[in-house]
Structure formats: structure tokens, C-alpha cells
Design a protein around this motif. Structure first.
Motif, short mmCIF file in Angstrom:
data_model
loop_
_atom_site.label_atom_id
_atom_site.label_comp_id
_atom_site.label_asym_id
_atom_site.label_seq_id
_atom_site.Cartn_x
_atom_site.Cartn_y
_atom_site.Cartn_z
N GLY A 44 0.78 -1.24 0.00
CA GLY A 44 0.00 0.00 0.00
C GLY A 44 0.80 1.27 0.00
N GLY A 45 2.08 1.25 0.33
CA GLY A 45 2.85 2.48 0.35
C GLY A 45 4.32 2.23 0.55
N GLY A 46 5.15 3.26 0.27
CA GLY A 46 6.58 3.15 0.42
C GLY A 46 7.24 2.59 -0.82
N PRO A 47 8.56 2.54 -0.83
CA PRO A 47 9.29 2.01 -1.99
C PRO A 47 9.22 0.49 -2.07
CG PRO A 47 10.83 2.56 -0.24
CD PRO A 47 9.46 3.01 0.23
N VAL A 48 9.40 -0.02 -3.27
CA VAL A 48 9.44 -1.47 -3.45
C VAL A 48 10.72 -2.01 -2.80
CG1 VAL A 48 9.63 -3.34 -5.15
CG2 VAL A 48 8.14 -1.39 -5.60
N PRO A 49 10.63 -3.04 -1.96
CA PRO A 49 11.85 -3.62 -1.35
C PRO A 49 12.87 -3.98 -2.42
CG PRO A 49 9.88 -4.56 -0.35
CD PRO A 49 9.41 -3.74 -1.51
N LEU A 50 14.14 -3.73 -2.12
CA LEU A 50 15.20 -3.97 -3.09
C LEU A 50 15.19 -5.41 -3.59
CD1 LEU A 50 17.66 -2.80 -4.55
CD2 LEU A 50 19.05 -3.50 -2.58
N ALA A 51 14.96 -6.35 -2.68
CA ALA A 51 14.99 -7.76 -3.06
C ALA A 51 13.89 -8.12 -4.04
CB ALA A 51 14.87 -8.64 -1.82
N LEU A 52 12.78 -7.37 -4.03
CA LEU A 52 11.66 -7.65 -4.92
C LEU A 52 11.68 -6.80 -6.18
CD1 LEU A 52 8.77 -8.03 -2.31
CD2 LEU A 52 10.05 -9.83 -3.46
N GLY A 53 12.71 -5.98 -6.33
CA GLY A 53 12.81 -5.13 -7.51
C GLY A 53 12.76 -5.88 -8.82
N PRO A 54 13.50 -7.01 -8.98
CA PRO A 54 13.43 -7.75 -10.24
C PRO A 54 12.03 -8.26 -10.56
CG PRO A 54 15.36 -8.42 -8.98
CD PRO A 54 14.55 -7.55 -8.08
N LEU A 55 11.28 -8.67 -9.54
CA LEU A 55 9.91 -9.12 -9.77
C LEU A 55 9.04 -7.96 -10.23
CD1 LEU A 55 7.69 -11.28 -9.59
CD2 LEU A 55 7.41 -10.66 -7.17
N ALA A 56 9.18 -6.79 -9.59
CA ALA A 56 8.40 -5.62 -9.98
C ALA A 56 8.72 -5.22 -11.42
CB ALA A 56 8.69 -4.46 -9.03
N ASP A 57 10.01 -5.24 -11.80
CA ASP A 57 10.40 -4.87 -13.15
C ASP A 57 9.83 -5.83 -14.19
OD1 ASP A 57 11.83 -2.80 -12.07
OD2 ASP A 57 13.76 -3.83 -12.15
N ALA A 58 9.89 -7.13 -13.88
CA ALA A 58 9.40 -8.12 -14.84
C ALA A 58 7.90 -7.99 -15.06
CB ALA A 58 9.75 -9.53 -14.35
N LEU A 59 7.14 -7.80 -13.99
CA LEU A 59 5.70 -7.68 -14.13
C LEU A 59 5.31 -6.37 -14.81
CD1 LEU A 59 4.58 -9.00 -10.62
CD2 LEU A 59 4.48 -10.22 -12.80
N ALA A 60 5.98 -5.28 -14.44
CA ALA A 60 5.61 -3.98 -15.00
C ALA A 60 5.99 -3.85 -16.47
CB ALA A 60 6.28 -2.86 -14.20
N SER A 61 6.96 -4.61 -16.93
CA SER A 61 7.40 -4.50 -18.32
C SER A 61 6.82 -5.60 -19.21
CB SER A 61 8.94 -4.55 -18.38
OG SER A 61 9.42 -5.79 -17.88
N ALA A 62 5.76 -6.23 -18.76
CA ALA A 62 5.17 -7.34 -19.51
C ALA A 62 4.70 -6.88 -20.89
CB ALA A 62 4.00 -7.94 -18.74
N ASP A 63 4.90 -7.75 -21.89
CA ASP A 63 4.38 -7.45 -23.22
C ASP A 63 2.86 -7.45 -23.23
OD1 ASP A 63 6.68 -6.98 -24.53
OD2 ASP A 63 6.80 -8.89 -25.59
N ARG A 64 2.27 -8.27 -22.36
CA ARG A 64 0.80 -8.36 -22.30
C ARG A 64 0.34 -8.00 -20.89
NH1 ARG A 64 0.09 -14.31 -24.70
NH2 ARG A 64 1.89 -14.61 -23.35
N PRO A 65 0.25 -6.72 -20.60
CA PRO A 65 -0.07 -6.31 -19.23
C PRO A 65 -1.43 -6.80 -18.74
CG PRO A 65 -0.11 -4.43 -20.75
CD PRO A 65 0.51 -5.57 -21.49
N ARG A 66 -2.38 -7.02 -19.65
CA ARG A 66 -3.69 -7.52 -19.21
C ARG A 66 -3.55 -8.91 -18.59
NH1 ARG A 66 -8.33 -4.80 -20.59
NH2 ARG A 66 -8.00 -2.99 -21.97
N SER A 67 -2.61 -9.71 -19.08
CA SER A 67 -2.38 -11.02 -18.48
C SER A 67 -1.86 -10.88 -17.06
CB SER A 67 -1.39 -11.82 -19.33
OG SER A 67 -1.91 -12.08 -20.61
N VAL A 68 -1.04 -9.87 -16.82
CA VAL A 68 -0.54 -9.63 -15.47
C VAL A 68 -1.68 -9.20 -14.56
CG1 VAL A 68 1.07 -8.31 -14.06
CG2 VAL A 68 1.73 -9.00 -16.37
N LEU A 69 -2.58 -8.35 -15.08
CA LEU A 69 -3.73 -7.94 -14.28
C LEU A 69 -4.60 -9.14 -13.91
CD1 LEU A 69 -4.71 -4.67 -16.21
CD2 LEU A 69 -3.82 -4.80 -13.87
#
Length: 358
Positions: A44-69
Motif C-alpha cells: 500500500g505504500g513506500g518504496p518497493v523492497p530492493l529484493a523484490l525489484g526484479p519481480l516488480a520490473d518483470a511484471l511492469a514490463s510485460a508485453d501483455r499487461p492484461r495477463s498480469v492484471l
């Protein structure tokens, strides 16, 4: 549909300006994915934990974002992540091992974390065997545990670790090892019902057990040999099962026709053609075939070699061309961005396969 400052209707994202893909509150699907991923990973708030950064990047850069939703809304993965984060502990393989090991939830979510670099790779077949064995042993009566624990841990699992260190411990091998442990437990349960202990059981008892557990013949062999070697029982032995020799063979003409089709029939899928040609030419079993990776293929001038086991094998020019085509145009079904070369991008591709499965 939203209106701009002039009051005109616009179908562009209010944040990034991307046209024609409005999902919610004036945002396109990609911006909506970014917001919801951050909300999930920060609770709900604050920065993304450093350890989870790769997961956030992979999901946010998806070619098909609707699939991620869809994944965020329907998969059990986000729920597992929320549970782990609520414990205020580092997300590790051990913390995931402490959860229920359901294949369609924990297992797939672990694969996603490994694919995106949040968790290191490990031999999952070996790890799941160890988890399963520990759970099974915990429910055995004491007199059985004294026999099954050393058999499972010092014979089956120790050998599995040795094979895993060589990169040869497959899913089928893990399934076979679990069957060996189950068979040993089944035999001890049967002996308990007959009020016999392992040391007192004779060959006739084993034969009687096999008469009602015929499908366990192969699996029980490991336990019988182990028990005899450790002098837990000196009378039981598994006699060799007689099998007939093969009687049906494919003719050389038919084999050549199949091979020609694999090499020249463009109507067949490319991966099927390559697999069929490798089986026809080199008699590769499927379990070896699926382990082949692109680094096994090497082109030197006009010659091309494929390393099978540790031996470079000269390939026919046509088969080499098919393999090159497969490497150059891999079948990608990932919903995440799949640029082909760097490690991070290969992880995104693998993660997309995992998300697609859920």
C-alpha cells in the motif's frame, strides 16, 4: 474515455499518453499494472523492497499487461507473497518451504521468483523429494521410522543429491525415488498387519506381498537390496522378472521415410522435426532430448556439432540448419517482455511461462 483540459474526449492514458488502451481511472493497462504491482509489493505504500525489484520490473514490463492484471486478480501467487511479507522475514526458499507445498500455487510461485531473480536457482526435484520425505517420515510409527529414515535419507536422498550435483536428477527420477520409499512403507505396513517384523520375514512372505502388490515389484527392489546389505533381513530376495524379447521392429525403409519427413516436411512443427531427426539418427531417449540446451550446438565453418552427453556429434547439414532456425526463432509464449540475450530478460521470458500456466 476521459476528457482533456479543453473538455474534448480523449482515449489516451492520462499518465503516459498511450492511446486507445484505457483500463481504469483514465490509465492504460501498463500504468494500471505498475500501480497494482507497487501496491502489492509495498503493501500500500513506500518504496518497493530492493529484493523484490526484479519481480516488480518483470511484471511492469510485460508485453501483455492484461495477463498480469488477470494474474494479480485470480492467482494464488499474490496471496502467498502477501503472507510472506506480513511475516516481516526475508523471502527465501526456506520460507516458501514452510508453506503448504501445493503444486498449482506454491510451486508455480516459487518458479516465478526464481525466474525473475528474487530467489536463486536450485534443483527443485531434489528439494521437493526432501520436503516430501520429511513429511512422510514424521507420520510413521517409531518402529517403522527407525528403518525407513536411514533408507530414505542415507540411501535414496543421498544418491539423489549425488545425481543432482551432476545435473542428472530429473522429475522422473524423483518420482521413482518416491515410489521406492512408498513401497518400503507399504511392505512394513503389511508385515505389521501379519504381526511380523522385517528380520523374521521370509521369502514366502515377500512373494505373498508381491502377489497383491504386483505394481510395486520394481520399486521394492531398492529396499530389499538395502535391507539385505545391512543385515536387516537375510532371506528375502527379489527374483528377476522374466520378460520376452522385442518382437516388433520398424523396418529400415520406414525409418528412412520418417527421417526424410522430419528433415524435409515443412508442414511439421520445427521442434517436432528436430526431435524426430535426433531420435531417428542417434536413438536419443526423450528424457535426454528435453535436456539439450543451445550451448550444446556449435558451428565451425561448414560443420556443425551437437554435444550429446560429453561427445560432440557431427550433424547432417539439413539437421544443423533446422537447429539454427530453432535457436534463431524460439517459440516464445511469454506474457513478459522477451528480449533474447541478457540474463535478466531470459528470466522475464521464463516468468511469463510460469504466469501463463496459472
Amino acid at each position: 474515455m476521459i476528457t482533456d483540459e479543453a473538455g474534448d474526449i480523449t482515449y489516451s492514458c492520462s499518465r503516459c499518453g498511450f492511446p486507445g488502451d484505457i483500463y481504469d481511472a483514465g490509465l492504460c493497462t501498463r500504468c494500471a499494472v505498475g500501480d497494482r504491482v507497487r501496491q502489492l509489493l509495498t503493501q500500500g505504500g513506500g518504496p518497493v523492497p530492493l529484493a523484490l525489484g526484479p519481480l516488480a520490473d518483470a511484471l511492469a514490463s510485460a508485453d501483455r499487461p492484461r495477463s498480469v492484471l488477470t494474474w494479480l486478480r485470480t492467482s494464488s501467487g499474490p496471496k502467498i507473497l502477501t503472507e510472506l511479507m506480513s511475516r516481516d522475514s526475508e523471502i527465501t526458499h526456506a520460507s516458501l518451504d514452510a508453506l503448504s507445498q501445493d503444486y498449482n500455487s506454491t510451486h508455480h510461485f516459487r518458479k516465478l521468483l526464481v525466474a525473475t531473480g528474487v530467489l536463486p536457482e536450485r534443483n527443485e526435484n531434489l528439494a521437493r523429494l526432501e520436503l516430501w520425505s520429511a513429511e512422510v517420515l514424521a507420520h510413521l510409527p517409531q518402529h517403522q521410522m527407525m528403518i525407513i529414515r536411514p533408507f530414505a535419507e542415507w540411501h535414496i536422498i543421498r544418491d539423489a543429491r549425488r545425481r543432482s550435483s551432476r545435473g542428472r536428477y530429473t522429475t522422473n527420477a524423483a518420482t521413482s525415488d518416491r515410489s521406492d520409499i512408498r513401497a518400503a512403507i507399504d511392505l512394513l505396513n503389511w508385515l505389521d498387519e501379519k504381526q511380523l517384523d522385517l528380520a523374521a520375514a521370509g521369502q514366502e512372505d515377500l512373494d505373498l506381498w508381491l502377489s497383491t502388490h504386483a505394481t510395486r515389484r520394481r520399486s521394492i527392489g531398492a529396499f530389499i537390496r538395502w535391507a539385505k546389505a545391512r543385515r536387516l533381513n537375510s532371506t528375502m530376495a527379489l527374483t528377476a522378472e522374466r520378460t520376452g524379447l522385442p518382437t516388433q521392429f520398424i523396418t529400415e525403409t520406414a525409418l528412412n521415410e520418417q527421417l526424410k519427413r522430419c528433415l524435409h516436411d515443412d508442414q511439421l512443427p520445427l521442434d517436432v522435426r528436430i526431435a524426430g531427426a535426433l531420435i531417428g539418427l542417434y536413438a536419443l531417449p526423450v528424457v535426454r532430448l528435453v535436456e539439450l540446451t543451445t550451448d550444446r550446438f556449435e558451428r565451425t565453418g561448414d560443420d556443425a556439432h551437437l554435444t550429446i552427453e560429453r561427445n560432440p556429434v557431427l550433424l547432417p547439414p539439413k539437421l544443423a540448419l533446422l537447429i539454427e532456425q530453432q535457436i534463431a526463432r524460439p517459440a516464445v509464449r511469454s506474457m513478459l517482455r522477451p528480449p533474447p540475450r541478457c540474463l535478466h530478460e531470459r528470466r522475464c521470458e521464463a516468468a511469463g511461462e510460469i504466469l501463463k500456466d496459472q
